[in-house]
Scaffold this active site. Sequence first.
Site: not given
Ligand code: BGC
Length: 771
Positions: A340, A481
């Site tokens: 992020d 994801e």
């Molecule tokens: C997201 C990730 C992100 C993480 C922290 C997750 O829900 O899919 O891309 O890095 O949250 O914000």
Amino acid sequence: MKLVNQDWLIRENGFDRNRIAADGNKFMIGNGYMGCRGTMEEYTRGELAAVTLAGLYDQVDGKWREPVNAPHPLYAVIEFEGQSLSVLDCEPVEHEQALDIRSAVHHRRTVFKADRGAELVVESERFCSAERLNVIAGRLSVTCSADGQLTIRTGIDGEVWDINGPHLEKLEAAERQNSLLVTAVTRELQVPLAVAERISSSMEAEGREAVTMEVRYDQQSGSVFRTISFACRAGKTYTFDRFAAVCTGLDEEEPGAAALRLCREAAGTGYTGLLAEHEACWERKWALADVVIEGDDEAQLALRYSLYQLLIIAPEHSEKLSIPARGLSGQVYKGAVFWDTEMFMLPFFLYTQPETARNLVMYRIHTLDGARRKAAEYGYEGAFYAWESQETGDDACTLFNVNDVFTGRPMRTYFRDKQVHISADAAYGIWEYYKFTGDEGILLQGGAETVWECARFFYSYAYYNPLKQRYEVLDVTGPDEYHERVNNNAFTNAMVKRTLFIALEAMEILHAACPEQYEALVQNSAIKPEHIRDMHDRLYVPEPDSETGLIEQFDRYFTLEDVPLHELKGRVLNKHEYWGGGNGLATTTQILKQADIVLMLHLFKDAYDTVIKKANWAYYEPRTEHGSSLSACIYAMVAADTGSPDWGYPYFMRTATIDLTGESKQYVGDLYIGGTHPAANGGAWMAAVQGFAGIRFDGECATISPSLPEKWQAVQTRLILRGQQIKVRVGRQQVELEADAGNTSEVRVAAYGQSLTLEPGVSAVLRMGQE
Ligand code: BGC
């Protein structure tokens, strides 16, 4: 207490028990050293009261490591004639919570009706000093409509929110040098911590003693409270100024002594003095960071609020810190730093606070050894960065990060093992910083080594496919994801290719400036620059289909079930169920969690034409759940880039208001993930400045390609480009520019196909249609 800065106020009227957690995030204050949740003075653990410290982590009983919350120094509860005036016990007749985002001050005003009809007005304000990072200052005042006995219990409360705590032991509560003091050590690393607090009241100024003073200790929880009790007079306002200091062994040799000293000094300066110096700091911050949106007040406030959220957690003071995914709003997500930072927050800091951008990048360089340990653990070379990184760079992410809501059993997830793009994101961040600032020092002080190690990691991770005569990156999880362990995720492959390029470039710079360092790196590695070059030249990156223009997110993605999002939602059995993982709802479908291909189109915008961008936006958007707060801003930006800002506008608003509405996912499985969303806050800036205003600096020239939403008349901001400051006003038909008189060199700007060079102190206008 007066609320000034009317256009910069976030306020909420009425007390709603159900909003306690959300308001704790929304009304948060902080200063990069600590974050103080937007709770009422009388709140404790149950209402998630917390002062979260940046960079101090602890682990107990094998549970998740998480940041430490300090004992809360501004606890207070008021009693009138023996009746507790806490919003939790006594329904207030009026209640307002407000945040002045211009000066980062939290306000509260509550009116209670006590048993015998007396009306009590309780007001407070507080701030985490931007000038003295260890200090929190507060002012509490009480006015009662009748005479009576008023009791105020204030002090340091050890009963604070902890997810996997308690993290402190050897707690000692004491009274020293007119201050209350709590000292403790963290349980895992035995880092000492101290919180001191002192109070002064308006009664002292009047020469009247604050009548009864009784101090009580609770050594068990590390709390110490003083009780002040006196006969109050009808209509008179009693004011209490509170000074607190939080210190740890990370910043002070003797935190106890330091906290007492800082507290005494703060009290010496006084509340008004502290507030004035704090406000002066915030004026400087906003002078560089503010973005004015002409014509859209709602977007204006939301964007400023997003920037506020970034400014209160920015580690301006340390290159050992980065920004956790939930900022300093608590311990959620283990206080860990994710991709992020590089991909969603770094741009804001590059353009407005390059020194902070440097700190964020240095954090990755300082944690290189942790990334090396992770690569070695999995049998790879080089640096495999932590998916969830804490102070050492070792991975805090577990193999079972989510619990299945149906069985309660831990689910095997592959965030830690397979989200390899994190190493590419770290390398990308270093290179973006270098290109933007020209600061070669960062490469020579570990930056080149870091990106080289990331490239070596990918060389050891990838496969060479002899039949197709190309390198492939197999068994990975991309930004989406919900689809784990896929082959040739286009985003990942594109980022890996970029990393290989960056490593080759950075190593050349290192070679020229520090040949011994270069030789040492190359000699110690079986993977040589020519291997990296070969992989760079022959790495497969999925391309747009020649007919449809679509880029397949990963191998065989298009063969998955193509179910509409609303239909998939209809299959949900439990509102907290996880959509990814082995048998998640989305796993067998084309529904994705967040921008993936579209993120690639944004990052590599010059490599794809508008037709391709539009085709992929149109295909992937309806299939995107936006289940991550990182998603919507990217769709906003690509919409702006393709000349459809009004398509992008709702995605911008969704991003910019996320911490105002509190409307985001609160649970994944049974895991609470609430808190603030710095990546979305950074995404809001990106969408407004890089997306709609279309500003992009490549290290030499700032190119401006406006694509403003219908309501927006103009966007105004200030940019720091290689140390030179310019003010820009990007309108619908023209771009106005003004270079600071204090600049030491010229700045190049291009818009509407024209370009010019601005000497210090010079203004210019570029108009549409004059090319
Ligand atoms: C997201 C990730 C992100 C993480 C922290 C997750 O829900 O899919 O891309 O890095 O949250 O914000």
